[in-house]
Scaffold this motif. Structure first.
Motif, mmCIF file in Angstrom:
data_model
loop_
_atom_site.group_PDB
_atom_site.id
_atom_site.type_symbol
_atom_site.label_atom_id
_atom_site.label_comp_id
_atom_site.label_asym_id
_atom_site.label_seq_id
_atom_site.Cartn_x
_atom_site.Cartn_y
_atom_site.Cartn_z
ATOM 1 N N GLY A 57 0.951 -1.110 0.085
ATOM 2 C CA GLY A 57 -0.090 -0.006 0.040
ATOM 3 C C GLY A 57 0.995 1.271 0.055
ATOM 4 O O GLY A 57 0.226 2.260 0.077
ATOM 5 N N GLY A 58 1.999 1.174 -0.252
ATOM 6 C CA GLY A 58 2.826 2.262 -0.374
ATOM 7 C C GLY A 58 2.957 2.854 -1.643
ATOM 8 O O GLY A 58 2.426 2.486 -2.599
ATOM 9 N N VAL A 59 3.753 3.907 -1.788
ATOM 10 C CA VAL A 59 4.104 4.570 -3.148
ATOM 11 C C VAL A 59 5.690 4.570 -3.280
ATOM 12 O O VAL A 59 6.601 4.432 -2.309
ATOM 13 N N TYR A 60 6.271 4.716 -4.394
ATOM 14 C CA TYR A 60 7.605 4.946 -4.518
ATOM 15 C C TYR A 60 8.204 5.953 -5.325
ATOM 16 O O TYR A 60 7.293 6.381 -6.328
ATOM 17 N N GLU A 61 9.120 6.509 -5.389
ATOM 18 C CA GLU A 61 9.749 7.341 -6.192
ATOM 19 C C GLU A 61 11.050 6.596 -6.808
ATOM 20 O O GLU A 61 11.555 5.788 -6.458
ATOM 21 N N VAL A 62 11.277 7.222 -8.347
ATOM 22 C CA VAL A 62 12.437 6.530 -8.840
ATOM 23 C C VAL A 62 13.195 7.603 -9.094
ATOM 24 O O VAL A 62 13.143 8.766 -9.562
ATOM 25 N N VAL A 63 14.756 7.505 -8.702
ATOM 26 C CA VAL A 63 15.842 8.149 -9.169
ATOM 27 C C VAL A 63 16.344 7.517 -10.331
ATOM 28 O O VAL A 63 16.816 6.617 -10.272
ATOM 29 N N LEU A 64 16.177 8.118 -11.362
ATOM 30 C CA LEU A 64 16.638 7.680 -12.731
ATOM 31 C C LEU A 64 18.235 8.080 -12.911
ATOM 32 O O LEU A 64 18.281 9.158 -12.929
ATOM 33 N N PRO A 65 19.093 7.175 -13.143
ATOM 34 C CA PRO A 65 20.356 7.401 -13.302
ATOM 35 C C PRO A 65 20.719 8.334 -14.472
ATOM 36 O O PRO A 65 21.361 9.385 -14.362
ATOM 37 N N ALA A 66 19.878 8.311 -15.627
ATOM 38 C CA ALA A 66 20.332 9.061 -16.710
ATOM 39 C C ALA A 66 19.075 8.667 -17.883
ATOM 40 O O ALA A 66 18.194 8.013 -17.701
ATOM 41 N N PRO A 67 18.912 9.724 -18.888
ATOM 42 C CA PRO A 67 17.574 9.659 -19.447
ATOM 43 C C PRO A 67 17.762 8.262 -20.576
ATOM 44 O O PRO A 67 16.842 7.874 -20.983
ATOM 45 N N LEU A 92 13.096 11.442 -10.261
ATOM 46 C CA LEU A 92 13.891 12.275 -10.032
ATOM 47 C C LEU A 92 15.164 12.092 -10.667
ATOM 48 O O LEU A 92 15.879 11.113 -10.727
ATOM 49 N N PRO A 93 15.668 13.109 -11.827
ATOM 50 C CA PRO A 93 16.926 12.870 -12.471
ATOM 51 C C PRO A 93 18.101 13.058 -11.657
ATOM 52 O O PRO A 93 17.911 13.959 -10.643
ATOM 53 N N THR A 94 19.165 12.566 -12.151
ATOM 54 C CA THR A 94 20.457 12.756 -11.240
ATOM 55 C C THR A 94 21.062 14.291 -12.050
ATOM 56 O O THR A 94 22.234 14.451 -11.481
ATOM 57 N N GLY A 95 20.829 14.138 -13.218
ATOM 58 C CA GLY A 95 21.727 15.381 -14.011
ATOM 59 C C GLY A 95 22.751 14.828 -14.955
ATOM 60 O O GLY A 95 23.358 15.355 -15.825
ATOM 61 N N GLU A 96 22.908 13.442 -14.885
ATOM 62 C CA GLU A 96 23.903 12.875 -15.801
ATOM 63 C C GLU A 96 23.205 12.640 -17.041
ATOM 64 O O GLU A 96 22.222 12.202 -17.098
ATOM 65 N N ALA A 97 24.067 12.796 -18.152
ATOM 66 C CA ALA A 97 23.620 12.501 -19.364
ATOM 67 C C ALA A 97 23.509 11.253 -19.819
ATOM 68 O O ALA A 97 22.617 10.659 -20.800
ATOM 69 N N ALA A 103 26.787 7.798 -13.317
ATOM 70 C CA ALA A 103 25.338 8.010 -13.289
ATOM 71 C C ALA A 103 24.776 7.016 -11.797
ATOM 72 O O ALA A 103 23.821 7.472 -11.115
ATOM 73 N N TYR A 104 25.145 6.053 -11.807
ATOM 74 C CA TYR A 104 24.627 4.980 -10.774
ATOM 75 C C TYR A 104 25.113 5.550 -9.520
ATOM 76 O O TYR A 104 24.383 5.585 -8.487
ATOM 77 N N VAL A 105 26.634 6.175 -9.259
ATOM 78 C CA VAL A 105 27.042 6.546 -7.849
ATOM 79 C C VAL A 105 26.052 7.910 -7.629
ATOM 80 O O VAL A 105 25.562 7.999 -6.635
ATOM 81 N N ALA A 106 25.914 8.781 -8.760
ATOM 82 C CA ALA A 106 24.798 9.922 -8.447
ATOM 83 C C ALA A 106 23.467 9.448 -8.123
ATOM 84 O O ALA A 106 22.900 10.136 -7.039
#
Length: 158
Positions: A57-67, A92-97, A103-106
């Motif tokens: 019943g929770g929700v989740y956010e995704v930190v996307l390593p790169a586009p 959430l984007p990391t800013g990595e291209a 990107a994974y570390v970020a």
């Protein structure tokens, strides 16, 4: 409660089922209000975690390593990745291209900064690449972030 995930991507089918059940059980024990999972949505443990968060019943956010991250997901798992990404409360984007170690570390740095607890689906082996499971565990320990390791008997990496 905000809980993050790190874990192996290369799980056997049997291991994945055992880990999924353990994740659901752990999340049920920790859910004392709104549960928010934070995941990079990698194949394996991260995707199992997103499903488990949703099951309880929770929700989740995704930190996307790169586009371009979708291209590193195995072809046979992309439909699952797309569905889970579409179900995220926030991306959430990391800013990595480009996808890769930086990107994974970020992504993991952002994830760790957003959570109160970390779940590590981890076999305990200390070696690994930057941005990998052992690296994230090391960073969480250095930050004194509460952590639960989940590796049930019978779990295996492929």
């Amino acid at each position: 409660m905000r809980i993050g995930i790190t874990g192996h991507t290369n799980l056997t089918d049997v291991g994945a089922e055992l880990i999924y059940r353990a994740l659901v059980q752990h999340l049920r024990s920790r859910d004392d209000g709104e549960l928010i999972g934070v995941t990079c949505l990698a194949d394996g443990a991260d995707q199992l975690f997103a499903r488990a968060v949703r099951e309880v019943g929770g929700v989740y956010e995704v930190v996307l390593p790169a586009p371009d991250y979708r291209r590193v997901v195995p072809i046979e798992r992309r439909r699952d990745f797309d569905a889970l990404l579409a179900g995220a409360r926030k991306i959430l984007p990391t800013g990595e291209a480009r996808s890769g170690p930086a990107a994974y570390v970020a992504a993991n740095r952002i994830m760790l900064g957003r959570v109160e607890e970390l779940i590590a689906v981890w076999d305990g082996l200390e070696h690994g690449d930057p941005g990998g499971t052992a690296d994230v565990v090391t960073r969480a320990r250095a930050a004194d972030l509460p952590m639960t390791v989940i590796w049930p008997a019978g779990a295996e990496r492929a």
